[in-house]
Motif scaffolding. Sequence first.
Motif, PDB file in Angstrom:
ATOM      1  N   ALA A 204      84.294  55.165  88.936  1.00  0.00           N
ATOM      2  CA  ALA A 204      85.620  55.710  88.632  1.00  0.00           C
ATOM      3  C   ALA A 204      86.591  54.588  88.300  1.00  0.00           C
ATOM      4  CB  ALA A 204      86.139  56.526  89.816  1.00  0.00           C
ATOM      5  N   ILE A 205      87.654  54.958  87.593  1.00  0.00           N
ATOM      6  CA  ILE A 205      88.764  54.047  87.316  1.00  0.00           C
ATOM      7  C   ILE A 205      90.004  54.625  87.975  1.00  0.00           C
ATOM      8  CG2 ILE A 205      90.187  52.965  85.535  1.00  0.00           C
ATOM      9  CD1 ILE A 205      87.831  53.157  83.625  1.00  0.00           C
ATOM     10  N   CYS A 206      90.713  53.790  88.726  1.00  0.00           N
ATOM     11  CA  CYS A 206      91.919  54.243  89.418  1.00  0.00           C
ATOM     12  C   CYS A 206      93.126  53.442  88.930  1.00  0.00           C
ATOM     13  CB  CYS A 206      91.758  54.102  90.933  1.00  0.00           C
ATOM     14  SG  CYS A 206      91.801  52.390  91.521  1.00  0.00           S
ATOM     15  N   SER A 207      94.308  53.837  89.393  1.00  0.00           N
ATOM     16  CA  SER A 207      95.519  53.121  88.992  1.00  0.00           C
ATOM     17  C   SER A 207      95.848  51.971  89.940  1.00  0.00           C
ATOM     18  CB  SER A 207      96.719  54.073  88.948  1.00  0.00           C
ATOM     19  OG  SER A 207      97.180  54.388  90.259  1.00  0.00           O
ATOM     20  N   ASP A 208      95.429  52.066  91.216  1.00  0.00           N
ATOM     21  CA  ASP A 208      95.860  51.122  92.248  1.00  0.00           C
ATOM     22  C   ASP A 208      97.381  50.990  92.221  1.00  0.00           C
ATOM     23  OD1 ASP A 208      95.665  49.417  94.390  1.00  0.00           O
ATOM     24  OD2 ASP A 208      95.199  47.649  93.200  1.00  0.00           O
ATOM     25  N   ARG A 209      98.027  52.131  92.211  1.00  0.00           N
ATOM     26  CA  ARG A 209      99.492  52.185  92.113  1.00  0.00           C
ATOM     27  C   ARG A 209     100.139  51.589  93.364  1.00  0.00           C
ATOM     28  NH1 ARG A 209     102.639  55.492  89.218  1.00  0.00           N
ATOM     29  NH2 ARG A 209     104.746  56.019  89.923  1.00  0.00           N
ATOM     30  N   GLN A 210     101.042  50.625  93.150  1.00  0.00           N
ATOM     31  CA  GLN A 210     101.795  50.000  94.240  1.00  0.00           C
ATOM     32  C   GLN A 210     103.219  49.732  93.758  1.00  0.00           C
ATOM     33  OE1 GLN A 210      99.625  46.695  96.219  1.00  0.00           O
ATOM     34  NE2 GLN A 210      97.908  47.204  94.890  1.00  0.00           N
ATOM     35  N   PRO A 211     104.043  50.784  93.605  1.00  0.00           N
ATOM     36  CA  PRO A 211     105.376  50.580  93.028  1.00  0.00           C
ATOM     37  C   PRO A 211     106.230  49.625  93.855  1.00  0.00           C
ATOM     38  CG  PRO A 211     105.170  52.789  93.977  1.00  0.00           C
ATOM     39  CD  PRO A 211     103.817  52.185  93.990  1.00  0.00           C
ATOM     40  N   GLN A 212     106.956  48.763  93.149  1.00  0.00           N
ATOM     41  CA  GLN A 212     107.845  47.804  93.781  1.00  0.00           C
ATOM     42  C   GLN A 212     109.228  47.884  93.146  1.00  0.00           C
ATOM     43  OE1 GLN A 212     107.045  46.243  96.381  1.00  0.00           O
ATOM     44  NE2 GLN A 212     104.846  45.826  96.380  1.00  0.00           N
ATOM     45  N   ASP A 213     110.260  47.621  93.950  1.00  0.00           N
ATOM     46  CA  ASP A 213     111.599  47.527  93.381  1.00  0.00           C
ATOM     47  C   ASP A 213     111.853  46.089  92.942  1.00  0.00           C
ATOM     48  OD1 ASP A 213     111.866  46.258  95.802  1.00  0.00           O
ATOM     49  OD2 ASP A 213     113.544  47.471  96.513  1.00  0.00           O
ATOM     50  N   ALA A 214     112.986  45.879  92.286  1.00  0.00           N
ATOM     51  CA  ALA A 214     113.277  44.553  91.735  1.00  0.00           C
ATOM     52  C   ALA A 214     113.360  43.494  92.829  1.00  0.00           C
ATOM     53  CB  ALA A 214     114.580  44.600  90.942  1.00  0.00           C
ATOM     54  N   ASN A 215     113.898  43.845  94.000  1.00  0.00           N
ATOM     55  CA  ASN A 215     114.054  42.872  95.077  1.00  0.00           C
ATOM     56  C   ASN A 215     112.703  42.322  95.555  1.00  0.00           C
ATOM     57  OD1 ASN A 215     116.835  43.065  95.100  1.00  0.00           O
ATOM     58  ND2 ASN A 215     116.878  44.669  96.664  1.00  0.00           N
ATOM     59  N   ALA A 216     111.680  43.136  95.445  1.00  0.00           N
ATOM     60  CA  ALA A 216     110.354  42.708  95.917  1.00  0.00           C
ATOM     61  C   ALA A 216     109.717  41.674  95.005  1.00  0.00           C
ATOM     62  CB  ALA A 216     109.431  43.919  96.041  1.00  0.00           C
ATOM     63  N   LYS A 217     110.292  41.496  93.810  1.00  0.00           N
ATOM     64  CA  LYS A 217     109.703  40.591  92.819  1.00  0.00           C
ATOM     65  C   LYS A 217     110.641  39.453  92.411  1.00  0.00           C
ATOM     66  CE  LYS A 217     105.745  42.847  91.925  1.00  0.00           C
ATOM     67  NZ  LYS A 217     104.399  42.245  92.035  1.00  0.00           N
ATOM     68  N   THR A 218     111.664  39.182  93.218  1.00  0.00           N
ATOM     69  CA  THR A 218     112.643  38.169  92.823  1.00  0.00           C
ATOM     70  C   THR A 218     112.379  36.789  93.419  1.00  0.00           C
ATOM     71  OG1 THR A 218     114.088  38.909  94.630  1.00  0.00           O
ATOM     72  CG2 THR A 218     114.500  39.833  92.441  1.00  0.00           C
ATOM     73  N   ASP A 219     111.575  36.699  94.453  1.00  0.00           N
ATOM     74  CA  ASP A 219     111.278  35.411  95.081  1.00  0.00           C
ATOM     75  C   ASP A 219     110.285  34.614  94.230  1.00  0.00           C
ATOM     76  OD1 ASP A 219     112.896  35.693  97.355  1.00  0.00           O
ATOM     77  OD2 ASP A 219     111.386  36.939  98.348  1.00  0.00           O
ATOM     78  N   PRO A 220     110.050  33.357  94.572  1.00  0.00           N
ATOM     79  CA  PRO A 220     108.972  32.607  93.907  1.00  0.00           C
ATOM     80  C   PRO A 220     107.652  33.360  94.020  1.00  0.00           C
ATOM     81  CG  PRO A 220     110.344  31.123  95.179  1.00  0.00           C
ATOM     82  CD  PRO A 220     110.820  32.501  95.504  1.00  0.00           C
ATOM     83  N   PHE A 221     106.786  33.183  93.048  1.00  0.00           N
ATOM     84  CA  PHE A 221     105.571  33.989  92.901  1.00  0.00           C
ATOM     85  C   PHE A 221     104.795  34.205  94.204  1.00  0.00           C
ATOM     86  CE2 PHE A 221     101.188  34.872  91.858  1.00  0.00           C
ATOM     87  CZ  PHE A 221     101.258  35.719  90.769  1.00  0.00           C
ATOM     88  N   PRO A 222     104.503  33.160  94.987  1.00  0.00           N
ATOM     89  CA  PRO A 222     103.690  33.396  96.189  1.00  0.00           C
ATOM     90  C   PRO A 222     104.373  34.279  97.221  1.00  0.00           C
ATOM     91  CG  PRO A 222     103.762  31.056  95.631  1.00  0.00           C
ATOM     92  CD  PRO A 222     104.818  31.741  94.816  1.00  0.00           C
ATOM     93  N   MET A 223     105.693  34.378  97.167  1.00  0.00           N
ATOM     94  CA  MET A 223     106.443  35.134  98.171  1.00  0.00           C
ATOM     95  C   MET A 223     106.764  36.558  97.722  1.00  0.00           C
ATOM     96  SD  MET A 223     109.049  32.054  99.240  1.00  0.00           S
ATOM     97  CE  MET A 223     109.901  33.050 100.456  1.00  0.00           C
ATOM     98  N   THR A 224     106.480  36.862  96.466  1.00  0.00           N
ATOM     99  CA  THR A 224     106.752  38.219  95.995  1.00  0.00           C
ATOM    100  C   THR A 224     105.698  39.178  96.535  1.00  0.00           C
ATOM    101  OG1 THR A 224     105.499  37.886  93.963  1.00  0.00           O
ATOM    102  CG2 THR A 224     107.855  37.415  93.881  1.00  0.00           C
TER     103      THR A 224
END
Length: 415
Positions: A294-314
Motif C-alpha cells: 500500500a501507499i499512504c500519506s504519512d500525514r503530519q500537519p504542522q503550523d508555521a511555528n513548528a518549522k521556524t527553528d533551525p532544521f534539526p530543531m524543527t
Amino acid sequence: MTGLTCLRDVTLADGQTTTLWMAEGRFITPPDGAADAKVINASGAVFLPLAVDLCARLREPGASHKATIASETRAAAAAGVGTLCLPPDTNPVIDQPAVVDWIGDRARGEAAEVKLLGALTQALDGAALADLGALLDAGCVGVAQPRRLPRASLLRQALQYASGLGCTVHLDPVHADLAGQGVAHAGRPAMLAGLTGIPASAEAIGTAVALELARDTGCRVHLGRITSARAIALIATAKQDGVAVTCDVSAHQLFLTDEALSGLDPAYRLDPPLRTEADRLALIQAVTDGTINAICSDRQPQDANAKTDPFPMTEPGGSTVELLVPAVMTLAQTEQWPLERVAQLLVDAPSRILGCESLTTAVGAVASGVLINPLQSPTTAHALRSAGQITPFQDISLTWQVQQAWRAGQPMASA
C-alpha cells in the motif's frame, strides 16, 4: 430519486470505460427517464473508490492549534480519501478505552471515517504492554508502536499477546538506539549540512527484528513507512517464507531523496527521513512487483511555528493527504501501473490490512468514490485545505488532479 448523478464515459479501476449512475446514496442501473439527472462528461477521467490512508495524524487530541479532526477529515474527503487510520501517538496516547471513546465521539459524522490504532505499550514508552484486549474491545482496528521499536523481548511478548487476540500489530521498524536523535538520512547531504544522521541500518535491523519475531509468534505484522532498499529485500524474503507481513510506503518517498536537504528547507524535515536515489528506485520497484502492499500519506500537519527553528530543531512532517491520490496516479502514469494496481494500493490492500470492507462500484454498493482528471500541464501543490500548509510536495509536479469526490452519494467540497 434524490442525488441522481451520471458520470458519462468514465474509466474504472478494471480499465473499462462505462457510464456510472448514482442515486439515493448508491450505484444504480440506468434509470428510465433521467431528465433531472446531473450529468458529468467524464471522458478521459478515472473513477476509483475512496482511498484508505494507513497513516494520517490529525493533531487532535493534543495539538489542535495545528489541525483538528474536523479540518483534516474535510481536507481528506475533498481529495478522495474516505478513511483515515490514526496512529496512537496523540496526546493523551491512545492507550485507554476512554481516549478511544473521546476520539470516536469527535470523529463521528465527519467527512471522512477515522479508524484508530491502540498503543502497543503504555504511553508508548516501550516499558510495559498496554491492555490490548480492552483497546480492541473499545473499537481499535489494531495496535501500533510508531516511530521506534521497543526492546526485542517486550516486542516478542507483545506479538505473542496480539497473535492470541487475532489482531494486526503496526510497527515503524526503526531500531531506536541506531536512530538516536537523527534528523536526516546518514548520507552525504546530511554530512555536508552538519546534520545528525539516521543510517539505513537502523531500519534494516529494525525490520529484521520485527520479521524474525513475527516468524516466531505467527502474529500478523504491518511494517509502515518503509524507506530503504535493504528493508525491502528483507521483507521480500520473509514474504516468500510465508511470514504474515504487509508493508506500506509514504507517497513522498517515491518522489524525493535526501538531495532535497541541500537548502535545509524544513518542509523536508521528515520522520522517517528521505533516503537515496537508489532507495527511491528500489521502493518504486517494490510497489511494481507487489512487495509493497500500500501507499499512504504519512500525514503530519504542522503550523508555521513548528518549522521556524533551525532544521534539526524543527518538528518533522507536513500535509500530504490531499496529494495522495494525484501522486499515485502520476506515478502510475510514469511507471505504467495499471489502474487495477492503483486501486489495490489505495483501496483494497489498506482495507484488508485494517480489516475493513473494500468499496466497489457494483450496482447496489454505496456510492463513494473519486473522479480524477489528467492535467494538460503538470502542477504543484497549492492552497491546501488542511490547516497545515507546509508540504514536502511543494515542488513536485503532478499530472493528475481530483475533480470531485462523493461519499454515500453526497458530493464533497471540490479539492
